[in-house]
Design a protein around this motif. Structure first.
Motif, PDB file in Angstrom:
ATOM      1  N   ASP A  21      23.574   8.916  18.313  1.00  0.00           N
ATOM      2  CA  ASP A  21      24.553   9.508  19.229  1.00  0.00           C
ATOM      3  C   ASP A  21      23.924   9.642  20.612  1.00  0.00           C
ATOM      4  O   ASP A  21      23.149  10.549  20.871  1.00  0.00           O
ATOM      5  CB  ASP A  21      24.997  10.878  18.710  1.00  0.00           C
ATOM      6  N   GLU A  24      27.613   7.360  23.675  1.00  0.00           N
ATOM      7  CA  GLU A  24      28.421   6.142  23.549  1.00  0.00           C
ATOM      8  C   GLU A  24      28.766   5.930  22.078  1.00  0.00           C
ATOM      9  O   GLU A  24      27.959   6.262  21.203  1.00  0.00           O
ATOM     10  CB  GLU A  24      27.643   4.921  24.050  1.00  0.00           C
ATOM     11  N   PRO A  25      29.938   5.361  21.796  1.00  0.00           N
ATOM     12  CA  PRO A  25      30.286   5.086  20.390  1.00  0.00           C
ATOM     13  C   PRO A  25      29.315   4.092  19.757  1.00  0.00           C
ATOM     14  O   PRO A  25      28.765   3.227  20.430  1.00  0.00           O
ATOM     15  CB  PRO A  25      31.694   4.474  20.471  1.00  0.00           C
ATOM     16  N   ASN A  50      37.036   8.123   8.458  1.00  0.00           N
ATOM     17  CA  ASN A  50      37.967   8.255   9.580  1.00  0.00           C
ATOM     18  C   ASN A  50      39.247   8.981   9.141  1.00  0.00           C
ATOM     19  O   ASN A  50      39.715   9.894   9.832  1.00  0.00           O
ATOM     20  CB  ASN A  50      38.281   6.870  10.146  1.00  0.00           C
ATOM     21  N   ARG A  56      35.529   9.736  14.483  1.00  0.00           N
ATOM     22  CA  ARG A  56      36.626   9.289  15.345  1.00  0.00           C
ATOM     23  C   ARG A  56      36.332   7.867  15.768  1.00  0.00           C
ATOM     24  O   ARG A  56      35.172   7.524  16.028  1.00  0.00           O
ATOM     25  CB  ARG A  56      36.724  10.153  16.597  1.00  0.00           C
ATOM     26  N   SER A  57      37.380   7.063  15.831  1.00  0.00           N
ATOM     27  CA  SER A  57      37.192   5.699  16.306  1.00  0.00           C
ATOM     28  C   SER A  57      37.561   5.641  17.784  1.00  0.00           C
ATOM     29  O   SER A  57      38.519   6.289  18.218  1.00  0.00           O
ATOM     30  CB  SER A  57      38.028   4.709  15.495  1.00  0.00           C
ATOM     31  N   ILE A  58      36.792   4.889  18.526  1.00  0.00           N
ATOM     32  CA  ILE A  58      37.029   4.656  19.944  1.00  0.00           C
ATOM     33  C   ILE A  58      37.350   3.172  20.070  1.00  0.00           C
ATOM     34  O   ILE A  58      36.540   2.325  19.690  1.00  0.00           O
ATOM     35  CB  ILE A  58      35.785   4.995  20.802  1.00  0.00           C
ATOM     36  N   ARG A  59      38.527   2.872  20.571  1.00  0.00           N
ATOM     37  CA  ARG A  59      38.957   1.477  20.676  1.00  0.00           C
ATOM     38  C   ARG A  59      38.459   0.851  21.970  1.00  0.00           C
ATOM     39  O   ARG A  59      38.080   1.535  22.899  1.00  0.00           O
ATOM     40  CB  ARG A  59      40.482   1.404  20.617  1.00  0.00           C
ATOM     41  N   GLY A  63      33.979   0.066  22.281  1.00  0.00           N
ATOM     42  CA  GLY A  63      34.363   1.030  21.255  1.00  0.00           C
ATOM     43  C   GLY A  63      33.403   1.083  20.088  1.00  0.00           C
ATOM     44  O   GLY A  63      32.408   0.374  20.030  1.00  0.00           O
ATOM     45  N   TYR A  65      32.349   4.159  16.778  1.00  0.00           N
ATOM     46  CA  TYR A  65      32.611   5.399  16.054  1.00  0.00           C
ATOM     47  C   TYR A  65      31.656   6.496  16.500  1.00  0.00           C
ATOM     48  O   TYR A  65      30.504   6.230  16.844  1.00  0.00           O
ATOM     49  CB  TYR A  65      32.468   5.176  14.545  1.00  0.00           C
TER      50      TYR A  65
END
Length: 141
Positions: A21, A24-25, A50, A56-59, A63, A65
């Motif tokens: 962490d 950034e995802p 999820n 959480r997913s980041i598109r 992107g 997680y």
């Protein structure tokens, strides 16, 4: 009771997300490479995490997680029950166990179940991070 690869990989993936962490995802491809786990298999695991709201997913092109909560919030019991279901070492629903419930062996199974729950419910993802960092610090060439 035996923990399946799904449960083990969920714990490893959550640990990977926590350790990596950086704000950034984390891309699933990168986690799969670091953990030496099939990306396709991790897609199944991350889907479970999820849907439960653990990640959480980041598109988008950058992107990936991220953990939905702090590492101290997650216990190993939470993650393993999500992926494995019950951690009870005996299937209390079987016909044979109903007869056994009246015997002294049921005390053994209850004690074993309580011991398992005591361990997994008192170890957090933050604990695993600390253990991982300690192992990395003790590595000497």
């Amino acid at each position: 009771m035996r923990i399946s690869s799904k449960g083990r990989y969920a714990v490893r993936l959550m640990l990977d997300l926590a350790i990596n962490d950086s704000g950034e995802p984390v891309r699933l491809r990168d986690a799969a490479r670091r953990q030496n786990i099939s990306e396709k298999y991790l897609e199944q695991v991350i889907s479970i995490l999820n849907k439960a709201g653990y990640v959480r997913s980041i598109r988008g092109p950058q992107g990936g997680y991220v953990l939905a909560n702090r590492p101290s919030w997650y216990t190993m019991g939470m993650i393993l029950r999500l992926t494995e279901g019950s951690l009870c070492p005996v299937d209390y629903e079987t016909d044979g166990f109903r007869e056994e419930a009246e015997s002294a062996t049921s005390i053994l199974w209850d004690k074993l179940n309580n011991a398992i729950n005591e361990v997994v419910d008192n170890i957090t993802l933050e604990d695993l991070m600390e253990w991982q960092m300690a192992k990395a610090d003790s590595y000497v060439i």
